[in-house]
Design a protein around this motif. Sequence first.
Motif, PDB file in Angstrom:
ATOM      1  N   CYS A  25     -14.462 -14.310  45.238  1.00 27.63           N
ATOM      2  CA  CYS A  25     -12.998 -14.170  45.343  1.00 27.63           C
ATOM      3  C   CYS A  25     -12.579 -13.813  46.757  1.00 27.63           C
ATOM      4  CB  CYS A  25     -12.480 -13.159  44.318  1.00 27.63           C
ATOM      5  SG  CYS A  25     -13.114 -11.480  44.471  1.00 27.63           S
ATOM      6  N   MET A  26     -13.341 -12.897  47.408  1.00 31.77           N
ATOM      7  CA  MET A  26     -12.958 -12.547  48.783  1.00 31.77           C
ATOM      8  C   MET A  26     -13.309 -13.659  49.761  1.00 31.77           C
ATOM      9  SD  MET A  26     -15.550  -9.300  49.056  1.00 31.77           S
ATOM     10  CE  MET A  26     -15.237  -8.863  47.352  1.00 31.77           C
ATOM     11  N   ASN A  27     -14.437 -14.373  49.486  1.00 34.45           N
ATOM     12  CA  ASN A  27     -14.820 -15.474  50.367  1.00 34.45           C
ATOM     13  C   ASN A  27     -13.777 -16.583  50.384  1.00 34.45           C
ATOM     14  OD1 ASN A  27     -17.187 -14.128  50.864  1.00 34.45           O
ATOM     15  ND2 ASN A  27     -18.418 -15.366  49.473  1.00 34.45           N
ATOM     16  N   HIS A  28     -12.999 -16.685  49.312  1.00 36.44           N
ATOM     17  CA  HIS A  28     -11.996 -17.745  49.218  1.00 36.44           C
ATOM     18  C   HIS A  28     -10.579 -17.211  49.376  1.00 36.44           C
ATOM     19  CE1 HIS A  28     -15.543 -19.654  47.531  1.00 36.44           C
ATOM     20  NE2 HIS A  28     -14.971 -20.806  47.785  1.00 36.44           N
ATOM     21  N   CYS A  29     -10.431 -15.922  49.649  1.00 40.95           N
ATOM     22  CA  CYS A  29      -9.095 -15.323  49.715  1.00 40.95           C
ATOM     23  C   CYS A  29      -8.535 -15.403  51.132  1.00 40.95           C
ATOM     24  CB  CYS A  29      -9.158 -13.856  49.282  1.00 40.95           C
ATOM     25  SG  CYS A  29      -7.563 -13.031  49.436  1.00 40.95           S
TER      26      CYS A  29
ATOM     27  N   PRO B   8      -9.585  -9.742  46.402  1.00 38.63           N
ATOM     28  CA  PRO B   8      -8.845  -9.732  45.133  1.00 38.63           C
ATOM     29  C   PRO B   8      -9.460  -8.808  44.081  1.00 38.63           C
ATOM     30  CG  PRO B   8      -9.015 -11.966  45.964  1.00 38.63           C
ATOM     31  CD  PRO B   8      -9.872 -11.128  46.862  1.00 38.63           C
ATOM     32  N   MET B   9     -10.803  -8.810  43.940  1.00 37.72           N
ATOM     33  CA  MET B   9     -11.390  -7.940  42.910  1.00 37.72           C
ATOM     34  C   MET B   9     -11.163  -6.479  43.270  1.00 37.72           C
ATOM     35  SD  MET B   9     -14.373  -6.552  44.309  1.00 37.72           S
ATOM     36  CE  MET B   9     -15.725  -6.356  43.183  1.00 37.72           C
TER      37      MET B   9
ATOM     38  N   ALA C 100      -8.877 -13.896  35.592  1.00 33.01           N
ATOM     39  CA  ALA C 100      -7.573 -14.374  36.067  1.00 33.01           C
ATOM     40  C   ALA C 100      -7.002 -13.320  37.021  1.00 33.01           C
ATOM     41  CB  ALA C 100      -6.652 -14.631  34.894  1.00 33.01           C
ATOM     42  N   LEU C 101      -7.572 -13.254  38.219  1.00 34.10           N
ATOM     43  CA  LEU C 101      -7.219 -12.166  39.147  1.00 34.10           C
ATOM     44  C   LEU C 101      -5.723 -12.091  39.456  1.00 34.10           C
ATOM     45  CD1 LEU C 101     -10.449 -12.555  41.198  1.00 34.10           C
ATOM     46  CD2 LEU C 101      -9.708 -10.362  40.257  1.00 34.10           C
ATOM     47  N   PRO C 102      -5.038 -13.215  39.739  1.00 31.72           N
ATOM     48  CA  PRO C 102      -3.596 -13.084  39.993  1.00 31.72           C
ATOM     49  C   PRO C 102      -2.831 -12.497  38.807  1.00 31.72           C
ATOM     50  CG  PRO C 102      -4.406 -15.204  40.769  1.00 31.72           C
ATOM     51  CD  PRO C 102      -5.522 -14.579  39.985  1.00 31.72           C
ATOM     52  N   ASP C 103      -3.228 -12.879  37.588  1.00 34.70           N
ATOM     53  CA  ASP C 103      -2.539 -12.329  36.411  1.00 34.70           C
ATOM     54  C   ASP C 103      -2.751 -10.819  36.307  1.00 34.70           C
ATOM     55  OD1 ASP C 103      -1.682 -14.854  35.796  1.00 34.70           O
ATOM     56  OD2 ASP C 103      -3.170 -15.224  34.237  1.00 34.70           O
ATOM     57  N   LEU C 104      -3.972 -10.372  36.639  1.00 35.29           N
ATOM     58  CA  LEU C 104      -4.240  -8.929  36.588  1.00 35.29           C
ATOM     59  C   LEU C 104      -3.441  -8.201  37.667  1.00 35.29           C
ATOM     60  CD1 LEU C 104      -8.091  -8.812  35.868  1.00 35.29           C
ATOM     61  CD2 LEU C 104      -6.188  -8.805  34.267  1.00 35.29           C
ATOM     62  N   LEU C 105      -3.346  -8.807  38.845  1.00 35.19           N
ATOM     63  CA  LEU C 105      -2.541  -8.189  39.911  1.00 35.19           C
ATOM     64  C   LEU C 105      -1.074  -8.107  39.498  1.00 35.19           C
ATOM     65  CD1 LEU C 105      -4.180  -9.899  43.016  1.00 35.19           C
ATOM     66  CD2 LEU C 105      -4.219  -7.464  42.487  1.00 35.19           C
TER      67      LEU C 105
END
Lengths: 243, 474
Positions: B315-319, B337-338, B374-379
């Motif tokens: 997630c961070m490698n692609h953020c 993100p995580m 679903a990281l954006p949904d959790l954020l």
Amino acid sequence: MRVGLFVTCLVDLMRPGIGFAALELLEHAGCEVVVPATQTCCGQPGYNSGERDSAHALALKVLEEFERCDYVVAPSGSCAGMIRTHYPDLFRGEPVLLARIERLCAKTYELSDFLARVARIETVPGTYAGTVTYHDSCSGLRELGVKSQPRELLAKVPGLVLKEMRANETCCGFGGTFAVKMGDISSRMADDKCANIDASGADAVVLGDLGCMLNIEGRLRKRGNTRTRVLHVAEVLAGKVEA
Amino acid sequence: MQVHSIHFKSRARAAIADAGLQRGLAKVDGFAARRAVVVREFGDFETLRAEGAAVRDRSLANLDAWLERFEAEAARRGAAVLYAETGDEVAQLVIDICARHALKKAIKSKSMLSEEAQLNAALAAACVQPVETDLGEYVCQLAEEPPSHIIAPIIHKTKEDVAALFERKHARPRLAEAEALTREAREVLREHFLSADCGISGGNFLIAETGSVALVTNEGNGRMVTTMPRVHIAITGIEKVVPTLEDLCTLMRLLPRSATGQTISNYVSVLTGPRGAADLDGPEHMYVILVDNGRTGLVGSDMQEMLRCIRCGACMNHCPVYQTIGGHAYGWVYPGPMGAVLTPMLTGLENAIDLPQASTFCGACAEVCPVKIALPDLLRKLRERQVERALRPGYEMIALRAWAWLAQRPKLYAAASAFGVRALRAIGNAEGMIGAIPFGSGWTRGRYLPAPKSGRTFRALYARRKKPLGGARG
């Protein structure tokens, strides 16, 4: 078919020409286009800021304005994505409304997706003399799978040459209220996008979301680039590119 | 590690201005590119991701039962299983073990949980010398800095930074090449490996059916840490348990591909109990410390899926946000993100008010997550909690609610927008660019705001438009 044009609040305010370009393209595709006069905002700013109540109210408004159309089309992957992928989340505990919302979702499309996949247009009205590069805006790309559709349509524009930039799927840094709340990070992300646009050598960057357009254009001009045009895919397809 | 997340914005600004850091961050792209290659080669990676998510969900659905099974199986094979509720308890348990066995030097392989527990400082205070042996973690320890990426701890450093650090700390001539620097670190660390009496590792997974700890590494230091000293202590989160070795296999197809773009890591160790009578090597004693530190608060909640996380770093490698500011700006153990989800959940929403906002919701993280979080949904859920708990600035809430209020009143909205558009157009310069706008400095500090092209809104122009032949409209 009766198509409801969801103009989007940003287009209404900042670039009405994009709305008229979308209107012409839909008519060109043989659609009967209705533009509900009371439409405003899809509710995304509230939804993405944690303000569900306002998003719920605006989603209901959109439902009532557009549910009698055969299709709902927006010149924005972001707003179409809000309706299609996020509205159901707002009506989880309301089965009757949820059923209506789900019917609305199923007929809601981003403009290029609609033109290429539903209306399947063979020709486009526009011509364009020059090289363009295409930026894949995030919501359209990842929520709606808008990737090949705008490229297939742009390929039909006489004179237009598409030249892909590096990292065309990387976010431009807009992110709605993110652009203001996290302005420094957002500007830096926009800067990276601008560098890739510059390096592509294209005369114009074309994309399907006005939020990203304002972000990219604002940063390009601040960097001193007055040459590269920032155009909505609807303007190019409709031949409504202002000189 | 102390929580500095409240300073996210200022730390992010400093990170953007740090030229060395920006050079280092360019390397993150390499992970993403290598991942793309091995994912393509694998074929149906989407099905595998679904299987990975299912494996993790199965574990979490009966977490207590699988932990009990793990404990029983581990105990049957001679390992002691201990539970720690907080980071401080982790440190105390480790110190107690060191006291019981009279241990003086602890060599460590990578463990993010030991960062959560601030273990190195606690050990040093208890007169046990901690020595990090993962090369990146070793550099962090010398530099007295926390890691800035969960699998590439010194992604923020350049080769030159490391050369200067080694010259100063090792008191040896300065080296230029990465290979020579690595050789020098290996020479220094060799003596520690031979003299240590305690080995501390993390644990990528716990296997319930065998009571084993699985360790995924690339440098070989993990093997030495877990086999050479008299006592091995593995520290990991309670959520890392999986039912079977078969489940481990599923996750191992996902983890290295997602993390570094490797089909398999250089070493995968499955550690089951201390040295047996017939074993040639291994520790005399094995302890497994299972840590809660806030995790049970997610179990059974609408945030539970975050506990699926297998700590790959994809997630961070692609953020794009992480790539712009690096890991330290996030202010605690987990970046990207995580981390933007975990830090508020584990340390308190009020201690990390900016982290849920540190995302454009571009969705790149969710697209690559090997266990489909679903990281954006959790954020977004965290943003909702911020609103509920009045943790966002008042002016922001007023602006949002005023917008929504207005947008529900079309006539008023039409009048207000007609005025707004004219006003915005009026303040644009000759090129149609706005340089400053009230409450908009976040935008205009780095960019212009392009002014409206027309002095009229679409709705006003559309209402005036004569109906042309052909299209009907409503």
